[in-house]
Motif scaffolding. Structure first.
Motif, PDB file in Angstrom:
ATOM      1  N   CYS A 198      83.397 138.543  47.119  1.00 26.18           N
ATOM      2  CA  CYS A 198      82.014 138.412  48.077  1.00 26.18           C
ATOM      3  C   CYS A 198      80.865 137.945  47.284  1.00 26.18           C
ATOM      4  O   CYS A 198      79.956 139.059  47.106  1.00 26.18           O
TER       5      CYS A 198
ATOM      6  N   THR B  44      77.895 136.493  47.781  1.00 28.79           N
ATOM      7  CA  THR B  44      76.592 136.516  48.222  1.00 28.79           C
ATOM      8  C   THR B  44      76.481 137.220  49.468  1.00 28.79           C
ATOM      9  O   THR B  44      77.519 137.796  50.161  1.00 28.79           O
TER      10      THR B  44
ATOM     11  N   HIS C  22      78.468 136.126  52.465  1.00 27.33           N
ATOM     12  CA  HIS C  22      79.671 135.906  52.444  1.00 27.33           C
ATOM     13  C   HIS C  22      80.536 136.930  53.164  1.00 27.33           C
ATOM     14  O   HIS C  22      80.343 138.216  52.952  1.00 27.33           O
TER      15      HIS C  22
ATOM     16  N   THR D  59      86.800 138.039  51.292  1.00 26.30           N
ATOM     17  CA  THR D  59      88.106 137.056  50.955  1.00 26.30           C
ATOM     18  C   THR D  59      89.379 137.830  51.367  1.00 26.30           C
ATOM     19  O   THR D  59      90.052 138.879  50.407  1.00 26.30           O
TER      20      THR D  59
END
Length: 554
Positions: free
Chosen positions: A401, A403, A406, A409
Motif C-alpha cells: 500500500c 500511497t 492506494h 493489494t
C-alpha cells in the motif's frame, strides 16, 4: 520466506484467506490448518462444501483428510520428490501453461531437464504412495481454472525446506496458478505477527520492506531517515558524531546465534517474546549455550523457562494491554487496541526499547506513542507507505500500500512478479539429515494441537484449556505399538541421539507405521530435547519435522 522471495520476489502469501472460497482446487501440503491455523482451516472446509476440490499431502491423517478428494500420505521429508513428480506428469501430459511460462518466467529449460527422472513410479517408491495418486493429483491441480497451494511448517522445517518452497513455486508457475484472484501460493505463518515483524526487517539479511542489507541505496535512505553516519559497519560512536552506519553484512539466524554463543563468539543476548529453551531444536544444547553468555536479557509477559536463565527480565505488556498493529499471514495490517492496563511494572515492548535507547544515549522520543511510530514506518517502509492509524480505524489493509490513496493489494504478481519474471529453480530430492536406523528405528515428526499454542507459555495458563488437554500424548501406529508391546495410554520413554523424554501414548492409525508424532507444548515433556539442529543450508531453518528416535515402555 527465502524460497518464495527468490522465486517470486516476495515471500508473502500471494492472495487473501477468503479467496480460498473462489478457488477450484486447493493443494494442502505440510499444513494441519484445522489445528494450527483454524481460521484458514474453516475457510478450506467452507470451500470444499461449496464445491472446491481438496488434495491433502500429509503423513498424518489430519482432520481435513475427511474432506479431501485425494490424500497423498507421503513419507516425511519427501516433499520435493512428490512436487517434482506432479510437475513431471503435468509436462508429460501437456497440461502446462505455455503462454504464462514464456511471458512471465525464466530458468524454465534447466528446471524442465531436472524433471526427467521423477516419473510417477520413481516418485511413488520414494514417497511410499501409489503412482496413480500422483497422476490424478497432477491432473486435478493443473486442469483447475483456479488452484491455490497452502503450506506451513511441514514444508519449511526441513533441511530441504527452501527447496520444498522452490518446488511449490515451480508448480504454480508452470500451470499459471499465480497472480490471479483465487489462484496463488499461501504460506501460513507460525504466529500472529510473524509477517509484520519480517516486514519491519526482523530478519538477519533484510532492512524494512525486504531491502537487502547490502543494498547501498536502501541503506543510505535509512541512514538519512534515522540520522546515523554513513561509516557503515564502524564500531561504536566514532568521534562523538553519533551512531555508526547501518550494517552491510547479514546477521545470524536464531540457530546460528545459539551455536555462536556455545562457541563463545556471542557474549550477550536480548530475547523478546520467544522461549527457545522449549521451541528450539536440541534443547540441551540451547540451554548450555545460554548459560555460557556473559549477559542474558529476556523481555516477555511471563517468567518462561528461558527467562529463568536470564540475568535481567523485563516484564512486557500482552497484546490486550497495548496499542499497535499486527500484520497477519495474508499481509493484512490491523489495529490492536488496548483493553487493560499492564500489571505491575510491565510496559509495552516499544516503550521498553525506547527507554533502553535513551539510557544508551539515543534521543528516541515518540510522544504520541505507537501512532507516531506507524508514521515513521510509513516513511521508511515502502510497502507500508500509505498506512496510517486513520485508515486502519475501520478495516485492515493489505500491503503493498505505497500511497495514502492506494486501496491495498488483495493479490500479488497480477501483471508481473515483484522481481520482474518468476524464477524456476531445479531442485532434487534429498532425504532428511537423520533417518531411522537399527539403533533409532522410528522417525519423529512434530507439530501442534488445537488446544495449545506454540510452547504453551500462554495457553497452558488457561484453566479451561488445561482441563481439555494438560499433557503430551504421542501418536504411535498400532503396528509399532504391537511390536514394542505398548498399549494405548501407556507411558513410554522416547530417546534420540540428543536427549530423552517420557510421555503417554495414543495408539492410532493417524500416523503411519514407523512414525511417531509429538507436540512441543508441554515443558514436562520437552520434545525439542529430541529434535535435530541440522538446518536448511539456505535459510537456516532447523529440521524440526524429522529425526530418528526409539521408544521403550516405562
Amino acid at each position: 520466506m527465502a524460497g518464495l522471495a527468490t522465486a517470486f520476489g516476495s515471500g508473502a502469501m500471494t492472495n487473501s484467506i477468503n479467496q480460498l472460497l473462489q478457488t477450484n482446487v486447493i493443494l494442502l501440503v505440510g499444513a494441519n490448518t484445522t489445528e494450527a491455523h483454524p481460521v484458514t482451516g474453516y475457510r478450506i472446509k467452507q470451500a470444499v462444501k461449496d464445491g472446491s476440490r481438496l488434495i491433502v499431502v500429509d503423513p498424518r491423517k489430519i482432520e481435513l483428510v475427511r474432506y479431501a478428494d485425494l490424500w497423498l500420505r507421503i513419507r516425511p521429508g519427501t516433499n520435493v520428490a512428490l512436487l517434482n513428480g506432479l510437475a513431471h506428469v503435468i509436462m508429460r501430459d501437456d497440461l502446462w501453461d505455455k503462454q504464462f511460462v514464456a511471458e512471465r518466467s525464466e530458468g524454465f529449460e534447466e528446471w524442465r531437464q531436472g524433471l526427467e527422472q521423477y516419473t510417477p513410479e520413481y516418485v511413488a517408491n520414494i514417497c511410499g504412495i501409489k503412482p496413480e495418486l500422483i497422476e490424478e493429483a497432477a491432473h486435478l491441480y493443473a486442469q483447475a481454472e483456479k488452484a491455490t497451494t497452502v503450506y506451513a511448517m511441514g514444508i519449511t522445517q526441513h533441511t530441504s525446506g527452501t527447496n520444498n518452497v522452490f518446488a511449490i513455486a515451480n508448480l504454480a508457475m508452470v500451470t499459471g496458478q499465480v497472480g490471479r484472484e483465487g489462484a496463488g501460493v499461501a504460506p501460513l505463518r507460525g504466529q500472529n505477527n510473524v509477517q509484520g515483524s519480517c516486514d519491519m526487517g526482523a530478519l538477519p539479511n533484510y532492512y524494512p520492506s525486504y531491502r537487502f542489507v547490502d543494498d547501498s541505496a536502501a541503506r543510505q535512505d535509512l541512514e538519512k531517515a534515522w540520522g546515523v553516519s554513513p561509516e557503515a559497519g564502524a564500531p561504536g560512536q566514532p568521534n562523538g558524531q553519533g551512531p555508526a552506519g547501518l550494517p552491510v553484512e547479514p546477521g545470524l539466524t536464531v540457530t546460528e546465534m545459539m551455536k555462536a554463543a556455545d562457541r563463545g563468539e556471542i557474549k550477550a543476548m536480548y530475547i523478546m517474546g520467544e522461549n527457545p529453551v522449549l521451541s528450539d531444536p536440541d534443547a540441551n544444547h540451547v540451554i548450555e549455550a545460554l548459560k555460557k553468555l556473559d549477559f542474558l536479557v529476556v523481555q516477555d509477559i511471563f517468567l518462561t523457562e528461558t527467562a529463568e536463565l536470564a540475568d535481567v527480565v523485563l516484564p512486557a505488556a500482552s497484546f490486550a494491554e497495548k496499542e499497535g498493529t499486527f500484520t497477519n499471514t495474508e499481509r493484512r495490517i490491523q489495529r490492536v487496541r488496548k483493553a487493560l492496563e499492564p500489571p505491575g511494572e510491565a510496559k509495552p515492548d516499544w516503550l521498553i526499547l525506547v527507554e533502553l535507547a535513551n539510557h544508551l544515549g539515543r534521543p528516541w522520543h515518540y510522544p504520541r506513542g505507537p501512532e507516531e511510530i506507524m508514521e515513521e514506518i510509513a516513511r521508511v517502509t515502502p510497502l507500508y507507505g500509505g498506512i496510517s492509524y486513520a485508515r486502519l480505524e475501520e478495516t485492515g489493509i493489505q500491503w503493498p500500500c505505497p500511497t495514502p490513496d492506494h486501496p491495498g493489494t488483495p493479490w500479488l504478481h497480477a501483471e508481473k512478479f515483484t522481481r520482474g519474471k518468476g524464477r524456476f529453480h531445479r531442485v532434487e530430492h534429498l532425504p532428511p539429515a537423520e533417518e531411522p536406523d537399527r539403533e533409532y528405528p522410528l522417525l519423529l515428526t512434530t507439530g501442534r494441537m488445537l488446544y495449545h499454542f506454540h510452547t504453551g507459555t500462554m495457553s497452558r495458563r488457561s484453566k479451561r484449556l488445561e482441563a481439555i488437554h494438560d499433557h503430551e500424548l504421542a501418536m504411535l501406529n498400532p503396528d509399532d505399538a504391537s511390536h514394542y508391546g505398548i498399549c494405548d495410554g501407556d507411558t513410554v520413554q522416547v530417546e534420540s541421539r540428543r536427549g530423552k523424554v517420557k510421555t503417554k501414548v495414543q495408539v492410532t492409525d493417524h500416523v503411519p507405521p514407523g512414525v511417531l508424532f509429538m507436540t512441543f507444548h508441554f515443558k514436562e515433556t520437552a520434545t525439542n530435547l529430541l529434535t535435530n539442529a541440522a538446518v536448511d543450508p539456505i535459510c537456516k531453518i532447523p529440521e524440526l519435522k524429522a529425526c530418528a528416535v526409539r521408544v521403550s515402555k516405562v
